[in-house]
Design a protein around this motif. Structure first.
Motif, PDB file in Angstrom:
ATOM      1  N   ILE A  34      -7.170   0.016   2.427  1.00 55.93           N
ATOM      2  CA  ILE A  34      -7.608  -0.694   1.226  1.00 55.93           C
ATOM      3  C   ILE A  34      -9.124  -0.813   1.232  1.00 55.93           C
ATOM      4  O   ILE A  34      -9.716  -1.269   2.214  1.00 55.93           O
ATOM      5  N   ARG A  92       0.825  -1.218   0.000  1.00 61.60           N
ATOM      6  CA  ARG A  92       0.000   0.000   0.000  1.00 61.60           C
ATOM      7  C   ARG A  92       0.854   1.261   0.000  1.00 61.60           C
ATOM      8  O   ARG A  92       0.416   2.304  -0.513  1.00 61.60           O
ATOM      9  N   ILE A 119      -4.560   0.065  -4.227  1.00 62.14           N
ATOM     10  CA  ILE A 119      -5.042  -1.308  -4.137  1.00 62.14           C
ATOM     11  C   ILE A 119      -6.556  -1.333  -3.993  1.00 62.14           C
ATOM     12  O   ILE A 119      -7.131  -0.642  -3.148  1.00 62.14           O
ATOM     13  N   TRP A 148      -9.696  -4.306  -3.566  1.00 59.51           N
ATOM     14  CA  TRP A 148      -9.827  -5.704  -3.121  1.00 59.51           C
ATOM     15  C   TRP A 148     -11.267  -6.161  -3.292  1.00 59.51           C
ATOM     16  O   TRP A 148     -12.192  -5.530  -2.783  1.00 59.51           O
TER      17      TRP A 148
END
Length: 293
Positions: free
Chosen positions: A267, A200, A205, A207
């Protein structure tokens, strides 16, 4: 046989009219907006420069203020990170094979990147190792990536261990990229959190979690088995209120731990139980990421 990318494009066209797809394109584009700069060199500070651009260590060595100079990066890189271990050969919460949902999600993100002129690469694998396909442009390349994921997932695949793929990315992927991770319902782990913090610091990022089958609900079909070790799955777990409650508590705790871990490292996470949910959830995921940034 219809190509995997053709199926993805068909799903995207069915999902939304042109205006809605344009908004989705815009959400993807916002991931890099204002961040698409790479360090070039240092130059002397002049009045009016941003103080935040001063390289203090270099300035101390030089004896006068030096400014970091950046150059615009026109083409971004999207790296798809996929678990292709045998966990992804299992069924999802809605009964659809997880690998089919993963291919749809990866395909949508890859095609959005393609439409923006970005290049797309892939890191996939299992506990025994990872495979990298370098980032390139073009629809033929995207089809190759999707076929790679689809073909590698089977009951004969190695055990799933996404941390192996993430560590591989940390070791081998240079520059600043957008990482799109697709996995099933992982549990939080100190080692996993450590590598995510490292990634990160360098990358953006996103997810996406694919929901596992719910054993505390209707339960698996008679004869169902775990893809992890081929052990039979109890088909009547819901008939025991105590067992069902313990199972639900354990899965809720696992999910809460994962949410907290991802949130702590910055994230954004989305969740899908079938391929029909992919488009709407990716839109929401991109929007959450933009607002968090």
């Amino acid at each position: 046989m219809t190509s995997l990318l053709t199926r993805v494009k068909s799903k995207m066209s069915i999902f939304a009219h042109r205006k809605a797809r344009g908004i989705l394109d815009g959400e993807y584009g916002s991931v890099f907006r204002g961040r698409s700069l790479d360090f070039d060199d240092l130059r002397a500070y002049v009045p009016g420069d941003e103080v935040r651009d001063i390289d203090w260590k270099a300035s101390a060595r030089h004896g006068s203020p030096l400014i970091k100079r950046y150059v615009a990066v026109r083409r971004q890189t999207l790296m798809l990170i996929a678990d292709t271990g045998r966990n992804m050969a299992a069924g999802s919460r809605d009964g659809e094979p997880k690998k089919d949902i993963a291919v749809m999600a990866l395909g949508v993100m890859a095609y959005l990147a393609h439409r923006h002129g970005d290049v797309v690469g892939l890191v996939c694998g299992d506990a025994f190792g990872s495979r990298t396909i370098p980032a390139k442009a073009g629809e033929a390349h995207l089809e190759r990536l999707l076929q790679e994921v689809h073909s590698r997932v089977s009951l004969d695949s190695g055990p799933s261990r996404l941390e192996e793929q993430l560590r591989h990315v940390a070791r081998t992927v240079k520059g600043r990229n957008l990482l799109f991770v697709v996995a099933d319902e992982l549990a939080a782990d100190p080692g996993l959190e450590h590598v995510l913090r490292r990634l990160r610091a360098q990358h953006e990022i996103l997810w996406l979690t694919i929901r596992d089958a719910d054993l505390a609900g209707a339960g698996p079909a008679e004869g169902a088995f775990s893809v992890a070790d081929a052990s039979p799955l109890p088909s009547r777990i819901a008939e025991s209120s105590g067992v069902a409650a313990a199972y639900a508590t354990a899965t809720a705790g696992r999910d809460a731990g994962r949410h907290a871990m991802l949130r702590s490292v910055g994230i954004s996470e989305g969740h899908v139980a079938n391929s029909q949910e992919v488009m709407t959830e990716l839109f929401a995921l991109l929007e959450r990421h933009r607002r968090a940034g």
